[in-house]
Design a protein around this motif. Sequence first.
Motif, PDB file in Angstrom:
ATOM      1  N   LYS A 184       0.814  -1.212   0.000  1.00  0.00           N
ATOM      2  CA  LYS A 184       0.000   0.000   0.000  1.00  0.00           C
ATOM      3  C   LYS A 184       0.850   1.265   0.000  1.00  0.00           C
ATOM      4  CE  LYS A 184      -3.584  -2.332   2.592  1.00  0.00           C
ATOM      5  NZ  LYS A 184      -3.898  -2.633   3.992  1.00  0.00           N
ATOM      6  N   ARG A 188      -6.109   3.698  -3.361  1.00  0.00           N
ATOM      7  CA  ARG A 188      -7.151   2.742  -2.987  1.00  0.00           C
ATOM      8  C   ARG A 188      -8.432   3.554  -2.848  1.00  0.00           C
ATOM      9  NH1 ARG A 188      -3.695  -1.101  -3.138  1.00  0.00           N
ATOM     10  NH2 ARG A 188      -3.469  -2.733  -1.583  1.00  0.00           N
ATOM     11  N   SER A 202     -11.593   4.686  -0.754  1.00  0.00           N
ATOM     12  CA  SER A 202     -11.707   4.616   0.711  1.00  0.00           C
ATOM     13  C   SER A 202     -13.002   3.930   1.100  1.00  0.00           C
ATOM     14  CB  SER A 202     -11.552   5.977   1.370  1.00  0.00           C
ATOM     15  OG  SER A 202     -12.274   6.925   0.656  1.00  0.00           O
ATOM     16  N   GLY A 219      -9.353  -1.198  -7.904  1.00  0.00           N
ATOM     17  CA  GLY A 219      -9.331  -0.821  -6.492  1.00  0.00           C
ATOM     18  C   GLY A 219     -10.330  -1.616  -5.663  1.00  0.00           C
ATOM     19  N   MET A 250      -8.681  -4.762  -4.843  1.00  0.00           N
ATOM     20  CA  MET A 250      -7.576  -4.557  -3.903  1.00  0.00           C
ATOM     21  C   MET A 250      -8.115  -4.455  -2.473  1.00  0.00           C
ATOM     22  SD  MET A 250      -5.072  -4.354  -6.146  1.00  0.00           S
ATOM     23  CE  MET A 250      -3.574  -3.607  -5.581  1.00  0.00           C
ATOM     24  N   ILE A 251      -9.207  -3.716  -2.315  1.00  0.00           N
ATOM     25  CA  ILE A 251      -9.818  -3.561  -0.980  1.00  0.00           C
ATOM     26  C   ILE A 251     -10.270  -4.926  -0.452  1.00  0.00           C
ATOM     27  CG2 ILE A 251     -11.884  -2.664   0.221  1.00  0.00           C
ATOM     28  CD1 ILE A 251      -9.905  -0.460  -0.165  1.00  0.00           C
ATOM     29  N   ASP A 286      -7.281  -6.911   0.551  1.00  0.00           N
ATOM     30  CA  ASP A 286      -6.733  -6.378   1.815  1.00  0.00           C
ATOM     31  C   ASP A 286      -7.554  -6.941   2.973  1.00  0.00           C
ATOM     32  OD1 ASP A 286      -5.101  -4.767   0.251  1.00  0.00           O
ATOM     33  OD2 ASP A 286      -6.190  -2.904   0.639  1.00  0.00           O
TER      34      ASP A 286
END
Length: 401
Positions: A62, A86, A88, A158, A161-162, A165
């Motif tokens: 990140k 990223r 939010s 994104g 990716m979130i 994560d």
Amino acid sequence: MSDTQDNIIQEKPLALNPSPAADQVDLIGLSRQELEAAVIRFGLPKFRAKQIWHWLYHRGVKSIDEMTTLSLRVRDKLAGYCFIGRPSVVNQQLSEDNTRKWLLAIPGGGEVETVFIPERERGALCISSQVGCALSCKFCHTGTQPLLRNLTAADIVGQLMIARDTYGEWPSSRGGRLLSNIVMMGMGEPLLNFDNVAKALKIVMDQEGISISKRRITLSTAGYVPNMKRCGEELNVNLAVSLHAVRNEIRDEIVPLNKKFPIEELLEACRSYPGSHNARRITFEYVMLKGINDSESDARELVRLMRGIPAKINLIPFNAWPGAPFECSSGATINRFSEIINNAGYSAPVRMPRGRDIMAACGQLKSASERAKQKSQEATASSSCGRSSNPYTARAFPINS
Ligand code: SAH
């Protein structure tokens, strides 16, 4: 079905990249070629792009600081020019069936929802392609929200990716992944934002990064015919088509895009979809709407229309939302519909709705700000809708494989 769930986890927006300067480049969402060009522009040798790609999409870092195979001098230089973006997380909700929904604020404005639907040893992430939608399908909650904008490739990647994560799925492993599949079935019409969707999916498929195979990616369209061929040729992902009616008079009403691309034209595009064959069938989605599209003669017509197409049919019990102008067909009607199609030799599973308690099921996605707007309109409007709740009970049906 209320929006104010106890299980909302309010989050502070991620402050991973505290306000990047306006001229800084987001590394996420660049194609490999663009990343190479950028690296050269920053005065670094081209091979650095390969290393950076690995850190971004294999390791999921990140911050540029974490790219430890790059010298401090190179990292400093990069940090001056670029950042790792990223979306939010505004909030996330976890359903009693473990379906998870994120409300994401997109840099540059707008909110979208992303949903993860876990199964025993795998799971599908349902990704949005637009903020709102221009198609106004009558049974779809997103369809009541105007199209606000197309998502960029970074916004689309994104979302994944979130999710990764959240589930700690870095570095990218070969097998045993929970986030194993992607469905482009969230908010928006992916074929009306094809360039950005294609760019994002190429990033996701890249074998030196996230590496999700095209066989595990399904793009769902309401039938924007002009981009179907491109989708097959450039991406060769699985195709799902939101059919929902077998007669143009009805489809014109519930999927207004049908007025431009009627059923015959849509099915012709399916017949010639590059790469479709028996081992890789096209999925036709069919939402079961009481008294609208659910008769036995509709089922027989559906079978007739499918001739010559390697197809499977997903029957989706209508997921109601506040103020929806339809009811779901009864369990018996859905079972009978499925049986007619099965008897004709097509698979026609009934999709078990997931995440209904958090409004994460098919067609229920809508940004929080739009929902709030709608609520206040509903509160001031007269209560003349007379719409009843969904009579369907999920447990009556088998889970789709
Ligand atoms: N625009 C694309 C993808 C988004 S919708 C498309 O139309 O395919 C994903 C799927 O959910 C589509 O098949 C859509 O028709 C279906 N859907 C929308 N609203 C629904 C609802 N209320 N209940 C059940 N399915 C719904």
